[in-house]
Motif scaffolding. Structure first.
Motif, PDB file in Angstrom:
ATOM      1  N   ALA A  35       0.953  -1.242  -0.211  1.00 22.20           N
ATOM      2  CA  ALA A  35       0.600   0.140   0.483  1.00 22.20           C
ATOM      3  C   ALA A  35       1.029   0.966  -0.148  1.00 22.20           C
ATOM      4  O   ALA A  35       0.630   2.714  -0.290  1.00 22.20           O
ATOM      5  N   ALA A  36       2.397   1.353   0.729  1.00 22.50           N
ATOM      6  CA  ALA A  36       2.884   2.560   0.132  1.00 22.50           C
ATOM      7  C   ALA A  36       4.806   1.869   0.100  1.00 22.50           C
ATOM      8  O   ALA A  36       4.282  -0.137   1.199  1.00 22.50           O
ATOM      9  N   PRO A  37       5.271   2.573   0.443  1.00 21.32           N
ATOM     10  CA  PRO A  37       6.801   1.888  -0.005  1.00 21.32           C
ATOM     11  C   PRO A  37       7.268   1.935   1.504  1.00 21.32           C
ATOM     12  O   PRO A  37       6.568   2.084   3.000  1.00 21.32           O
ATOM     13  N   GLY A  38       7.627   0.808   1.803  1.00 27.65           N
ATOM     14  CA  GLY A  38       8.571  -0.580   3.321  1.00 27.65           C
ATOM     15  C   GLY A  38       6.380  -0.941   3.519  1.00 27.65           C
ATOM     16  O   GLY A  38       7.880  -1.881   4.802  1.00 27.65           O
TER      17      GLY A  38
ATOM     18  N   ALA B 191      -9.799  -3.064   1.873  1.00 29.00           N
ATOM     19  CA  ALA B 191      -8.856  -2.264   1.745  1.00 29.00           C
ATOM     20  C   ALA B 191      -7.684  -2.341   1.374  1.00 29.00           C
ATOM     21  O   ALA B 191      -6.800  -2.071   1.579  1.00 29.00           O
ATOM     22  N   LEU B 192      -7.922  -3.755   0.434  1.00 29.28           N
ATOM     23  CA  LEU B 192      -7.069  -3.714  -0.634  1.00 29.28           C
ATOM     24  C   LEU B 192      -6.985  -3.465  -1.547  1.00 29.28           C
ATOM     25  O   LEU B 192      -5.752  -3.537  -2.349  1.00 29.28           O
TER      26      LEU B 192
ATOM     27  N   GLN C 110      -4.197  -1.690  -4.245  1.00 26.87           N
ATOM     28  CA  GLN C 110      -2.508  -1.960  -3.410  1.00 26.87           C
ATOM     29  C   GLN C 110      -2.019  -2.485  -4.778  1.00 26.87           C
ATOM     30  O   GLN C 110      -2.601  -3.512  -5.416  1.00 26.87           O
ATOM     31  N   ASP C 111      -0.071  -2.180  -4.986  1.00 33.71           N
ATOM     32  CA  ASP C 111       0.178  -2.931  -5.870  1.00 33.71           C
ATOM     33  C   ASP C 111       0.701  -4.480  -5.371  1.00 33.71           C
ATOM     34  O   ASP C 111       0.767  -4.743  -4.657  1.00 33.71           O
ATOM     35  N   ILE C 112       0.659  -5.303  -6.906  1.00 32.80           N
ATOM     36  CA  ILE C 112       1.628  -6.061  -6.755  1.00 32.80           C
ATOM     37  C   ILE C 112       2.889  -6.881  -7.407  1.00 32.80           C
ATOM     38  O   ILE C 112       3.133  -6.631  -8.134  1.00 32.80           O
ATOM     39  N   TYR C 113       3.918  -7.071  -6.160  1.00 35.96           N
ATOM     40  CA  TYR C 113       5.213  -7.407  -6.053  1.00 35.96           C
ATOM     41  C   TYR C 113       5.002  -8.887  -6.489  1.00 35.96           C
ATOM     42  O   TYR C 113       4.981  -9.873  -6.127  1.00 35.96           O
ATOM     43  N   VAL C 114       6.024 -10.075  -6.796  1.00 34.20           N
ATOM     44  CA  VAL C 114       6.617 -10.599  -7.143  1.00 34.20           C
ATOM     45  C   VAL C 114       7.876 -10.678  -7.012  1.00 34.20           C
ATOM     46  O   VAL C 114       9.184  -9.712  -7.527  1.00 34.20           O
ATOM     47  N   ALA C 115       9.210 -11.680  -5.998  1.00 37.49           N
ATOM     48  CA  ALA C 115      10.558 -11.792  -6.271  1.00 37.49           C
ATOM     49  C   ALA C 115      10.862 -11.715  -7.447  1.00 37.49           C
ATOM     50  O   ALA C 115      10.355 -12.688  -8.538  1.00 37.49           O
ATOM     51  N   ARG C 116      12.071 -10.941  -8.362  1.00 41.19           N
ATOM     52  CA  ARG C 116      12.067 -10.870  -9.503  1.00 41.19           C
ATOM     53  C   ARG C 116      12.862 -12.959  -9.991  1.00 41.19           C
ATOM     54  O   ARG C 116      12.595 -12.865 -10.861  1.00 41.19           O
ATOM     55  N   GLU C 117      13.417 -13.152  -8.584  1.00 41.23           N
ATOM     56  CA  GLU C 117      13.887 -14.625  -9.574  1.00 41.23           C
ATOM     57  C   GLU C 117      12.508 -15.489  -9.671  1.00 41.23           C
ATOM     58  O   GLU C 117      12.572 -16.731 -10.289  1.00 41.23           O
ATOM     59  N   GLN C 118      11.369 -15.479  -9.449  1.00 39.78           N
ATOM     60  CA  GLN C 118      10.132 -15.803  -9.591  1.00 39.78           C
ATOM     61  C   GLN C 118       9.782 -15.851 -11.003  1.00 39.78           C
ATOM     62  O   GLN C 118       9.407 -16.799 -11.702  1.00 39.78           O
ATOM     63  N   LEU C 119      10.768 -14.435 -12.120  1.00 44.18           N
ATOM     64  CA  LEU C 119      10.101 -14.718 -13.382  1.00 44.18           C
ATOM     65  C   LEU C 119      11.070 -15.383 -13.920  1.00 44.18           C
ATOM     66  O   LEU C 119      12.167 -15.664 -13.896  1.00 44.18           O
ATOM     67  N   PRO C 120      10.536 -15.869 -15.151  1.00 43.36           N
ATOM     68  CA  PRO C 120      11.441 -16.946 -16.511  1.00 43.36           C
ATOM     69  C   PRO C 120      12.970 -15.950 -16.754  1.00 43.36           C
ATOM     70  O   PRO C 120      12.117 -14.509 -16.521  1.00 43.36           O
TER      71      PRO C 120
END
Length: 171
Positions: free
Chosen positions: A45-48, A80-81, A84-94
């Motif tokens: 929802a916010a940085p951090g 409440a959601l 919100q931005d949806i991030y994933v860990a870089r290593e999950q991507l091809p």
């Protein structure tokens, strides 16, 4: 800089769907339904401020996508959601294809001209209708360089942490 620990923005929660906690999701993956294969999601929802969510289910609905998150079973909890931005860990991507890059992998690279003049480091990138643009900062100046490989971007060396550009340092 290593890709380990980096996050990639892949979408955003944009609205509510129904009364049982389903959410409308905007996806920037290709194809768009690929967003459901990358888990866990890191909602922000916010940085951090991040919440890790595992076990998201989703499907296409009309022209968009809808998702159901574990533990979210009512409209109020889902509301409440929204936003919100949806991030994933870089290593999950091809791995990217030849001459393709994830923006997150370019951030932080040192940028030098073909004459080896240091222009600064890649702060971030953004898309325009014509092409992507690299924002290069050196503490004093900010330069906007079109990310056009072959014309302006001559080479990218991720392991060496450097991007070579054909760009006038005075511009």
């Amino acid at each position: 800089m290593s890709a380990a620990g980096r996050r990639v923005l892949v979408g955003r929660i944009v609205g509510l769907f129904g009364v049982q906690g389903w959410l409308k999701v905007e996806s920037w993956t290709e194809p768009r339904t690929q967003i459901f294969r990358y888990q866990p999601w890191l909602l922000s929802a916010a940085p951090g401020e991040e919440t890790e969510v595992e076990g998201v289910k989703g499907r296409p609905q009309g022209k968009g996508l809808i998702a159901q998150l574990p533990g979210i079973d009512g409209r109020d909890a889902a509301a409440a959601l929204v936003g919100q931005d949806i991030y994933v860990a870089r290593e999950q991507l091809p791995p990217p294809g030849k001459d393709e890059y994830y923006w997150v992998d370019l951030e932080g690279l040192e940028v030098v001209t073909t004459e080896n003049v240091v222009l600064g480091r890649v702060s971030h990138l953004f898309a325009t209708g014509a092409n992507d643009v690299v924002v290069v900062r050196d503490g004093e100046r900010e330069r906007l360089i079109p990310f056009v490989q072959g014309s302006y971007v001559r080479s990218v060396d991720l392991s060496g942490g450097r991007m070579v550009v054909d760009w006038d340092p005075e511009f």
